[in-house]
Design a protein around this motif. Structure first.
Motif, PDB file in Angstrom:
ATOM      1  N   LEU A 130      22.011  25.996  13.658  1.00  0.00           N
ATOM      2  CA  LEU A 130      23.068  26.698  13.125  1.00  0.00           C
ATOM      3  C   LEU A 130      24.388  26.289  13.608  1.00  0.00           C
ATOM      4  CD1 LEU A 130      24.756  29.187  11.379  1.00  0.00           C
ATOM      5  CD2 LEU A 130      24.151  30.342  13.141  1.00  0.00           C
ATOM      6  N   ILE A 131      24.532  25.997  14.898  1.00  0.00           N
ATOM      7  CA  ILE A 131      25.566  25.767  15.834  1.00  0.00           C
ATOM      8  C   ILE A 131      26.156  24.226  15.252  1.00  0.00           C
ATOM      9  CG2 ILE A 131      26.325  24.875  18.038  1.00  0.00           C
ATOM     10  CD1 ILE A 131      24.451  26.949  19.201  1.00  0.00           C
ATOM     11  N   ASN A 132      25.187  23.083  14.998  1.00  0.00           N
ATOM     12  CA  ASN A 132      25.419  22.157  14.441  1.00  0.00           C
ATOM     13  C   ASN A 132      26.059  22.312  12.898  1.00  0.00           C
ATOM     14  OD1 ASN A 132      24.876  20.537  16.626  1.00  0.00           O
ATOM     15  ND2 ASN A 132      22.714  20.283  15.962  1.00  0.00           N
ATOM     16  N   SER A 133      25.353  23.080  12.183  1.00  0.00           N
ATOM     17  CA  SER A 133      25.998  23.268  10.835  1.00  0.00           C
ATOM     18  C   SER A 133      27.247  23.726  10.500  1.00  0.00           C
ATOM     19  CB  SER A 133      24.837  24.041   9.975  1.00  0.00           C
ATOM     20  OG  SER A 133      23.630  23.480  10.224  1.00  0.00           O
ATOM     21  N   VAL A 134      27.508  24.921  11.688  1.00  0.00           N
ATOM     22  CA  VAL A 134      28.956  25.358  11.580  1.00  0.00           C
ATOM     23  C   VAL A 134      29.984  24.462  12.024  1.00  0.00           C
ATOM     24  CG1 VAL A 134      30.291  27.194  12.965  1.00  0.00           C
ATOM     25  CG2 VAL A 134      28.014  27.803  11.711  1.00  0.00           C
ATOM     26  N   ARG A 135      29.709  23.684  12.859  1.00  0.00           N
ATOM     27  CA  ARG A 135      30.510  22.621  13.655  1.00  0.00           C
ATOM     28  C   ARG A 135      30.678  21.687  12.432  1.00  0.00           C
ATOM     29  NH1 ARG A 135      31.510  20.498  18.428  1.00  0.00           N
ATOM     30  NH2 ARG A 135      29.712  21.417  19.387  1.00  0.00           N
ATOM     31  N   ALA A 139      19.499  18.219  17.751  1.00  0.00           N
ATOM     32  CA  ALA A 139      18.886  19.545  17.744  1.00  0.00           C
ATOM     33  C   ALA A 139      18.723  19.685  15.833  1.00  0.00           C
ATOM     34  CB  ALA A 139      19.746  20.627  17.998  1.00  0.00           C
ATOM     35  N   GLY A 140      19.526  18.893  15.312  1.00  0.00           N
ATOM     36  CA  GLY A 140      19.688  19.030  13.812  1.00  0.00           C
ATOM     37  C   GLY A 140      20.454  19.855  13.219  1.00  0.00           C
ATOM     38  N   LEU A 141      20.238  19.842  11.891  1.00  0.00           N
ATOM     39  CA  LEU A 141      21.253  20.695  10.992  1.00  0.00           C
ATOM     40  C   LEU A 141      20.131  21.626  10.125  1.00  0.00           C
ATOM     41  CD1 LEU A 141      23.263  17.866   9.745  1.00  0.00           C
ATOM     42  CD2 LEU A 141      24.279  19.836  11.078  1.00  0.00           C
ATOM     43  N   ILE A 142      20.734  22.431   9.490  1.00  0.00           N
ATOM     44  CA  ILE A 142      19.908  23.319   8.654  1.00  0.00           C
ATOM     45  C   ILE A 142      19.708  22.708   7.501  1.00  0.00           C
ATOM     46  CG2 ILE A 142      20.120  25.452   7.037  1.00  0.00           C
ATOM     47  CD1 ILE A 142      21.882  26.803   9.221  1.00  0.00           C
ATOM     48  N   THR A 143      18.697  21.882   7.083  1.00  0.00           N
ATOM     49  CA  THR A 143      18.333  21.184   6.090  1.00  0.00           C
ATOM     50  C   THR A 143      17.267  21.511   5.204  1.00  0.00           C
ATOM     51  OG1 THR A 143      17.091  19.720   7.602  1.00  0.00           O
ATOM     52  CG2 THR A 143      19.209  19.035   7.116  1.00  0.00           C
ATOM     53  N   THR A 144      16.551  22.470   5.338  1.00  0.00           N
ATOM     54  CA  THR A 144      15.539  23.173   4.475  1.00  0.00           C
ATOM     55  C   THR A 144      15.856  24.570   4.193  1.00  0.00           C
ATOM     56  OG1 THR A 144      13.969  23.625   6.281  1.00  0.00           O
ATOM     57  CG2 THR A 144      13.882  21.543   5.227  1.00  0.00           C
ATOM     58  N   ASN A 145      15.354  25.287   3.268  1.00  0.00           N
ATOM     59  CA  ASN A 145      15.545  26.754   3.193  1.00  0.00           C
ATOM     60  C   ASN A 145      14.795  27.729   4.068  1.00  0.00           C
ATOM     61  OD1 ASN A 145      17.408  26.440   0.917  1.00  0.00           O
ATOM     62  ND2 ASN A 145      15.710  26.254  -0.524  1.00  0.00           N
ATOM     63  N   THR A 146      13.655  26.967   4.824  1.00  0.00           N
ATOM     64  CA  THR A 146      13.142  27.810   5.804  1.00  0.00           C
ATOM     65  C   THR A 146      14.101  27.864   7.010  1.00  0.00           C
ATOM     66  OG1 THR A 146      12.151  25.898   6.533  1.00  0.00           O
ATOM     67  CG2 THR A 146      10.713  27.163   5.250  1.00  0.00           C
ATOM     68  N   ASP A 147      15.184  27.019   7.105  1.00  0.00           N
ATOM     69  CA  ASP A 147      16.181  27.140   8.183  1.00  0.00           C
ATOM     70  C   ASP A 147      17.370  27.927   7.748  1.00  0.00           C
ATOM     71  OD1 ASP A 147      14.758  25.125   9.641  1.00  0.00           O
ATOM     72  OD2 ASP A 147      15.996  23.592   8.669  1.00  0.00           O
ATOM     73  N   ASN A 148      17.366  28.426   6.750  1.00  0.00           N
ATOM     74  CA  ASN A 148      18.676  28.922   6.255  1.00  0.00           C
ATOM     75  C   ASN A 148      18.993  30.406   7.341  1.00  0.00           C
ATOM     76  OD1 ASN A 148      18.777  27.418   3.969  1.00  0.00           O
ATOM     77  ND2 ASN A 148      18.288  29.180   2.572  1.00  0.00           N
ATOM     78  N   PHE A 149      20.266  30.522   7.558  1.00  0.00           N
ATOM     79  CA  PHE A 149      20.824  31.536   8.471  1.00  0.00           C
ATOM     80  C   PHE A 149      21.051  32.755   7.466  1.00  0.00           C
ATOM     81  CE2 PHE A 149      24.352  33.415  10.887  1.00  0.00           C
ATOM     82  CZ  PHE A 149      23.399  33.973  11.818  1.00  0.00           C
ATOM     83  N   LEU A 150      20.117  33.834   7.432  1.00  0.00           N
ATOM     84  CA  LEU A 150      20.375  34.834   6.872  1.00  0.00           C
ATOM     85  C   LEU A 150      20.652  36.112   7.805  1.00  0.00           C
ATOM     86  CD1 LEU A 150      17.137  34.524   4.646  1.00  0.00           C
ATOM     87  CD2 LEU A 150      19.524  33.767   4.311  1.00  0.00           C
ATOM     88  N   ILE A 151      21.470  36.912   7.155  1.00  0.00           N
ATOM     89  CA  ILE A 151      22.008  38.199   8.054  1.00  0.00           C
ATOM     90  C   ILE A 151      21.268  39.314   7.405  1.00  0.00           C
ATOM     91  CG2 ILE A 151      23.772  39.838   8.624  1.00  0.00           C
ATOM     92  CD1 ILE A 151      24.072  37.086   9.983  1.00  0.00           C
ATOM     93  N   SER A 152      20.496  40.106   8.442  1.00  0.00           N
ATOM     94  CA  SER A 152      19.848  41.282   7.847  1.00  0.00           C
ATOM     95  C   SER A 152      20.495  42.341   7.443  1.00  0.00           C
ATOM     96  CB  SER A 152      18.888  41.727   9.139  1.00  0.00           C
ATOM     97  OG  SER A 152      18.227  42.956   8.726  1.00  0.00           O
ATOM     98  N   LEU A 153      20.053  43.119   6.517  1.00  0.00           N
ATOM     99  CA  LEU A 153      20.815  44.359   6.059  1.00  0.00           C
ATOM    100  C   LEU A 153      20.309  45.658   6.926  1.00  0.00           C
ATOM    101  CD1 LEU A 153      20.791  43.866   2.219  1.00  0.00           C
ATOM    102  CD2 LEU A 153      22.627  43.626   3.829  1.00  0.00           C
ATOM    103  N   TYR A 154      19.543  45.232   7.767  1.00  0.00           N
ATOM    104  CA  TYR A 154      19.021  46.505   8.781  1.00  0.00           C
ATOM    105  C   TYR A 154      18.756  47.614   7.828  1.00  0.00           C
ATOM    106  CZ  TYR A 154      20.683  43.053  12.009  1.00  0.00           C
ATOM    107  OH  TYR A 154      20.956  41.788  12.901  1.00  0.00           O
TER     108      TYR A 154
END
Length: 523
Positions: free
Chosen positions: A204-209, A236-251
């Motif tokens: 995520l850090i790399n992807s946001v960069r 460390a790589g980037l978010i490149t597959t959907n299993t890597d997706n950064f999702l925010i929980s609705l808790y």
């Protein structure tokens, strides 16, 4: 008798002394959480993080009646404030500032002090990263914001060049600590996104960069390329597959657009979504929206039973358009929100390839992978036929609830979906950003950034434009460029707001471009 009395006294003193020794322990509430138990499993710091992450997203006023409308993802049927409001370019609501400062920046400052005192460096850096995640969204609204001097008096603003350099420096700091602690498990019980996986956060850090680098690609191409290539090449790589997706929980909470749409009836499909998705015969339409409940609304495309509302429309009564397409009822059951996806990464890499950034790969491959990953992520099936379509284009829009040409528009988009390697870079970029705009549905801040930065997609202008000298005038063939500084800052921090306005290079108005919004050609 004296001996008996002596023994009694000694025994009494022994017993009473023992009782006194254990008095505090005996009188403690066994269910009470003390400071030491809070420290177990990092509970004394970890509880701060879920609320901060959740508040990266706002609610109706921050999103649906602001950038969701300005970038034409969703529209409102409701005649708020007599039909003169944010959606018609008259600033009525401006609250995202308070959410970010009250719910992210302030608690991040508190938890950082605790984490530093307890020597929890990973928690310190996690708070820093969340601040970047929140503030890079807030600066997309206002431009200069209070960041590097937050908590100091006076509360002074950072210019955008200072701000972005601070973001990049802090991403370096977070990445360095995370790289040295890849097996750390302390975040686990507080991390609903990645389950405490440090390697996932590193992606995520790399992807946001990479996202931030691309924002600067026109205003500071050298810095943009430097930071973009740094993100691409990081091990460390980037978010490149959907299993890597950064999702925010609705808790456990309800998806806010669902409540706004089904509970309050205040949002519907936009006319731009209708124009683009119907025109492209896009299978994601059924994942984004429900069909209209009035089958007389779409005589020009009966095979696609969807109807949207034009942004900045002339509205008379809320009930007129409640039969237009709602957001998908499937959103009732979602448990999280998309913040950064693999599709976005590939669209960024496609643009990076057009700009000649090392390691970015082939533009066409990344474009087509971005579309395919988007279809996969939204459960829309294969994108193969869609990507081969070199004839379909967005349709013109007619509002059947308005007389004559009121609220109607002719689509400005003539681009098709299929890649054309012989086209120039502007034409290629239009395809990339149009698909990125579609995929950004329900997470539209970056789509709004891209639209201002590139002028793509070629969206319709407001039909009703109530901008005026109070907040700034938007031309009839223009778009709102930013949100003004909040009134509480204008009133209580006037000197700093004046300095921040000087950083803008223009007045504190909705038509003033942000630093990276340079206008002109993209190449």
């Amino acid at each position: 008798m004296k001996n008996i009395t002596y023994i009694f006294i000694v025994t009494f003193l022994f017993i009473s002394g023992s009782c006194t020794d254990n008095f505090v322990e005996l009188n403690e509430n066994p269910s009470q959480i003390d400071d030491e138990s809070l420290k177990q499993d990092f509970n004394n710091v970890g509880a701060f993080y879920p609320p901060m992450l959740k508040n990266l997203f706002g609610d109706q006023i921050e999103h649906n009646l602001s950038h969701d409308s300005w970038v034409r993802h969703l529209a409102t049927p409701t005649v708020f404030v007599g039909g003169i409001n944010n959606t018609t370019y008259y600033i009525t609501w401006n609250t995202y500032w308070n959410r970010i400062y009250d719910q992210i920046m302030s608690p991040a400052a508190q938890v950082t002090k605790v984490a530093q005192a307890e020597d929890y460096p990973v928690f310190v850096e996690w708070a820093k990263l969340i601040k970047v995640l929140g503030m890079h969204r807030l600066t997309a609204y206002h431009g200069p914001v209070i960041y590097t001097k937050f908590g100091q008096e006076p509360a002074t603003y950072d210019s955008e060049p200072v701000l972005y350099n601070a973001f990049f420096t802090q991403l370096d700091e977070v990445q360095a600590v995370f790289a040295a602690n890849q097996d750390y498990t302390g975040l686990g019980k507080f991390d609903a996104s990645y389950g405490g996986s440090i390697p996932q956060w590193q992606k995520l850090i790399n992807s946001v960069r990479l996202r931030l680098a691309m924002r600067l690609s026109k205003v500071d191409p050298a810095l943009a390329q430097l930071q973009g290539e740094k993100a691409i090449s990081d091990p460390a790589g980037l978010i490149t597959t959907n299993t890597d997706n950064f999702l925010i929980s609705l808790y456990g909470g309800i998806f806010p657009p669902y409540r706004i749409s089904f509970g309050w009836g205040d949002t519907r499909m936009s006319a731009s979504m209708e124009s683009i998705l119907v025109g492209y015969k896009d299978a994601r339409i059924s994942k984004f929206f429900d069909p209209a409940t009035d089958d007389t609304l779409y005589p020009d495309h009966p095979d696609f039973p969807y109807k949207g509302i034009r942004n900045g429309a002339e509205l008379v009564a809320k009930g007129d358009r409640l039969t237009y397409s709602n957001i998908s009822s499937d959103f009732e059951n979602v448990e999280n929100r998309r913040f950064f996806t693999a599709a976005e990464t590939h669209f960024l890499l496609a643009e990076a390839a057009l700009r000649g950034w090392a390691g970015s790969g082939n533009a066409q491959d990344n474009y087509e992978m971005g579309v395919s990953l988007s279809f996969e992520d939204w459960g829309a099936g294969s994108a193969a036929a869609y990507l081969a379509d070199n004839t379909s284009t967005p349709i013109n829009y007619d509002d059947p609830k308005a007389s004559g040409a009121v609220n109607d528009f002719v689509s400005r988009i003539t681009s098709t979906v299929a890649w054309d390697e012989a086209a120039d870079n502007e034409a290629k970029l239009e395809k990339i950003i149009t698909q990125k705009w579609i995929d950004g549905y329900t997470n539209s801040i970056e789509a709004w950034v891209d639209h201002r930065r590139t002028d793509y997609p070629k969206l319709p202008f407001n039909y009703k434009n109530d901008s005026n000298a109070e907040w700034g005038i938007i031309p009839a063939d223009g778009f709102l460029r930013r949100q003004v500084f909040v009134q509480s800052q204008r009133e209580n921090n006037a000197a700093s707001v004046a300095e921040a306005t000087s950083f803008l290079g223009g007045p504190d108005e909705i038509g003033t471009r942000l630093w990276w919004d340079t206008g002109g050609p993209n190449f």
